[in-house]
Design a protein around this motif. Structure first.
Motif, mmCIF file in Angstrom:
data_model
loop_
_atom_site.group_PDB
_atom_site.id
_atom_site.type_symbol
_atom_site.label_atom_id
_atom_site.label_comp_id
_atom_site.label_asym_id
_atom_site.label_seq_id
_atom_site.Cartn_x
_atom_site.Cartn_y
_atom_site.Cartn_z
ATOM 1 N N TYR A 1 28.280 28.129 43.817
ATOM 2 C CA TYR A 1 29.572 27.251 44.554
ATOM 3 C C TYR A 1 30.356 28.877 43.993
ATOM 4 C CZ TYR A 1 27.495 23.487 46.107
ATOM 5 O OH TYR A 1 26.430 22.483 46.690
ATOM 6 N N LEU A 2 30.400 29.246 42.937
ATOM 7 C CA LEU A 2 31.539 30.135 41.845
ATOM 8 C C LEU A 2 31.824 31.496 42.912
ATOM 9 C CD1 LEU A 2 33.372 30.383 39.652
ATOM 10 C CD2 LEU A 2 31.729 31.717 38.892
ATOM 11 N N GLU A 3 30.606 31.810 43.053
ATOM 12 C CA GLU A 3 30.230 33.128 43.914
ATOM 13 C C GLU A 3 31.038 32.758 45.405
ATOM 14 O OE1 GLU A 3 27.080 35.270 46.597
ATOM 15 O OE2 GLU A 3 26.500 34.007 45.100
ATOM 16 N N ARG A 4 30.650 31.584 46.054
ATOM 17 C CA ARG A 4 31.330 31.546 47.446
ATOM 18 C C ARG A 4 33.178 31.170 47.218
ATOM 19 N NH1 ARG A 4 28.088 30.147 51.989
ATOM 20 N NH2 ARG A 4 26.198 31.850 52.149
ATOM 21 N N SER A 5 33.172 31.070 46.253
ATOM 22 C CA SER A 5 34.473 30.312 46.400
ATOM 23 C C SER A 5 35.928 31.759 46.290
ATOM 24 C CB SER A 5 35.300 29.737 45.459
ATOM 25 O OG SER A 5 34.527 28.581 44.749
ATOM 26 N N PHE A 6 35.114 32.827 46.757
ATOM 27 C CA PHE A 6 36.097 34.199 46.451
ATOM 28 C C PHE A 6 35.929 34.847 47.859
ATOM 29 C CE2 PHE A 6 35.928 32.669 42.344
ATOM 30 C CZ PHE A 6 36.741 32.750 42.142
ATOM 31 N N GLY A 7 35.044 34.654 48.802
ATOM 32 C CA GLY A 7 34.971 35.865 50.134
ATOM 33 C C GLY A 7 33.562 36.253 50.227
ATOM 34 N N ASP A 8 33.436 36.169 51.967
ATOM 35 C CA ASP A 8 32.240 36.264 52.325
ATOM 36 C C ASP A 8 31.910 38.137 52.456
ATOM 37 O OD1 ASP A 8 29.902 36.508 53.764
ATOM 38 O OD2 ASP A 8 30.127 35.022 54.988
ATOM 39 N N PRO A 9 30.963 38.212 51.433
ATOM 40 C CA PRO A 9 31.126 39.612 51.994
ATOM 41 C C PRO A 9 30.530 40.326 52.780
ATOM 42 C CG PRO A 9 29.786 38.651 50.652
ATOM 43 C CD PRO A 9 30.222 38.257 50.957
ATOM 44 N N VAL A 10 30.286 39.904 53.875
ATOM 45 C CA VAL A 10 29.345 39.961 54.534
ATOM 46 C C VAL A 10 30.473 40.458 56.058
ATOM 47 C CG1 VAL A 10 27.295 39.410 56.963
ATOM 48 C CG2 VAL A 10 27.067 39.464 53.880
#
Length: 428
Positions: free
Chosen positions: A159-168
């Protein structure tokens, strides 16, 4: 073994939780909303109810404690006294994430510095570091010294990773902002945030999150989520909760007549005066969350482009006379445009802390009814309502307030503060 980052797996895959000697069965982890018909199950789920109750609760809290300056002042006093504070730990996590974003971006922030291909490469490296070191960061912040870890915390790094945008897709939008809200709900369920910390959630923690996100958007040239260009959907295309809680803060600051405590009519007193005024939003961005979000919207717009063109929904707010009316309209719009929108919900991952199971709680459930009671501890010390209120009293002394062992909240729930060794803890 499947790791926490693999949450796009099929629903039939079990998520093995690493526990010494065994693996505990938990709810299947992964995306559960794949088609529009799955939205019927989402609308009846515990996860949606948890998010909605959390957003409503913090919306009410920031009305009662609207002063960002008072919140930061009391928070710094806690730091000076050396008090173990849950807010410090969340701020430490956001500080480290901000440092990673700055380290991976070799050029100054701004749309004109990094070429698009270079920005995508750097953003991929930033997300790779979040994925690779996020769990170690959270373990170092929360679990060092206590000798145990809650198995439900396995999804916190995702959830922390998903809080800062989508790299794809190189985008950021309300779905990623919603992931950070889920991250905060999970911290409450794990008792890493407590009742005494709620006055600091919006004006300290979420305010800092907006700063980090703004740097990431500008540095890596992230676009709004699909369908939200020019602000015709979800306000500015990037944030929604910031405008919602920011309007609640302004509603708590100014009365029904739009005047402050001194009776004057400052620039931020009404939506018609504050929303189109870019200079006022820039001056007050550190005081009001709404001004910070509006300042970002004005800065992202091209020079000479009017507000009604690049952020049509924000321009519509100028027709409302008071901030409480703005807050009510944004709350209804948040449920319709974010929580009930398939494009947003399909990006969410569900787990033991964010269950897709059907909600069986009665209507009107309070926020702390969804938080499991903390186990009793001999060293537990809880702060009462009088003590929290003293944090926002300028005349309060450090000795004011009361403490009680294993105390009770107003709704009968108990709160537990664990004394954790500072060894290995990141201090903000």
């Amino acid at each position: 073994m499947q790791t926490y980052a693999d949450f796009d797996a099929d629903d039939t895959d079990r998520f093995p939780v690493p526990v010494i000697g065994a693996s505990l069965p938990v709810e299947i982890v992964g995306r559960r909303v794949h088609q529009p018909r799955d939205m019927f199950d989402w609308e009846r789920s515990e996860a949606r109810a948890d998010v909605l109750v959390f957003v409503h609760h913090m919306n009410d809290v920031v009305k009662r404690y609207p002063s960002a300056a008072a919140a930061r002042r009391r928070w710094r006093r806690r730091q000076q006294r050396g008090r173990d504070c849950n807010v410090d730990k969340v701020m430490a996590v956001l500080r480290v994430v901000g440092e990673w974003a700055e380290k991976r971006c070799s050029e100054p922030a701004g749309h004109d510095h990094l070429p698009m291909m270079s920005a995508a490469e750097h953003f991929g490296h930033f997300h790779g570091q979040l994925r690779a070191e996020g769990r170690a960061l959270l373990d170092r912040t929360y679990d060092s010294g206590c000798g145990r870890a809650d198995y439900r915390s396995v999804m916190l790094p995702a959830y922390l990773e998903r809080s800062f945008g989508d790299p794809v897709t190189m985008t950021y939008g309300p779905a990623h902002e919603l992931s950070f809200c889920v991250f905060l709900v999970a911290l409450f369920k794990l008792h890493r945030l407590t009742w005494a910390d709620e006055p600091f959630i919006v004006t300290v923690i979420f305010d800092r999150y907006l700063d980090v996100v703004d740097y990431v958007i500008r540095s890596y040239r992230l676009c709004p989520s699909a369908g939200s260009e020019r602000g015709n959907w979800c306000l500015s295309g990037y944030q929604f909760v910031g405008f919602l809680w920011g309007s609640a803060q302004l509603a708590g600051t100014y009365g029904d007549d739009g005047s402050g405590s001194d009776g004057r009519l400052p620039t931020m007193s009404s939506p018609a005066a504050a929303v189109p005024d870019a200079d006022a939003c820039r001056r007050h961005r550190d005081e009001y969350v709404f001004a910070k979000c509006m300042d970002a919207a004005h800065r992202r717009a091209k020079t000479g482009v009017p507000l009604w063109f690049h952020s049509y929904q924000l321009w519509n707010l100028t027709a409302l006379p008071r901030w409480d009316r703005v807050n009510g309209c944004l709350m209804a719009a948040y449920q319709c445009d974010v929580l009930d929108r398939f494009e947003v919900v399909r990006q969410l991952a569900f787990c033991e802390l964010f269950k897709f199971a059907q909600n069986v709680r009665p209507p009107g459930t309070s926020f702390y009814d969804i938080i499991p009671a903390a186990p009793a501890s001999e060293t537990a010390v809880v702060r009462t309502t009088a003590n929290v209120s003293a944090d926002y009293d300028d005349d309060a002394t450090d000795d004011e307030g009361r403490t009680a062992e294993c105390g009770e909240w107003e709704d009968g729930e108990t709160e537990d503060f664990e004394i954790v060794a500072n060894e290995g803890l990141i201090i903000y």
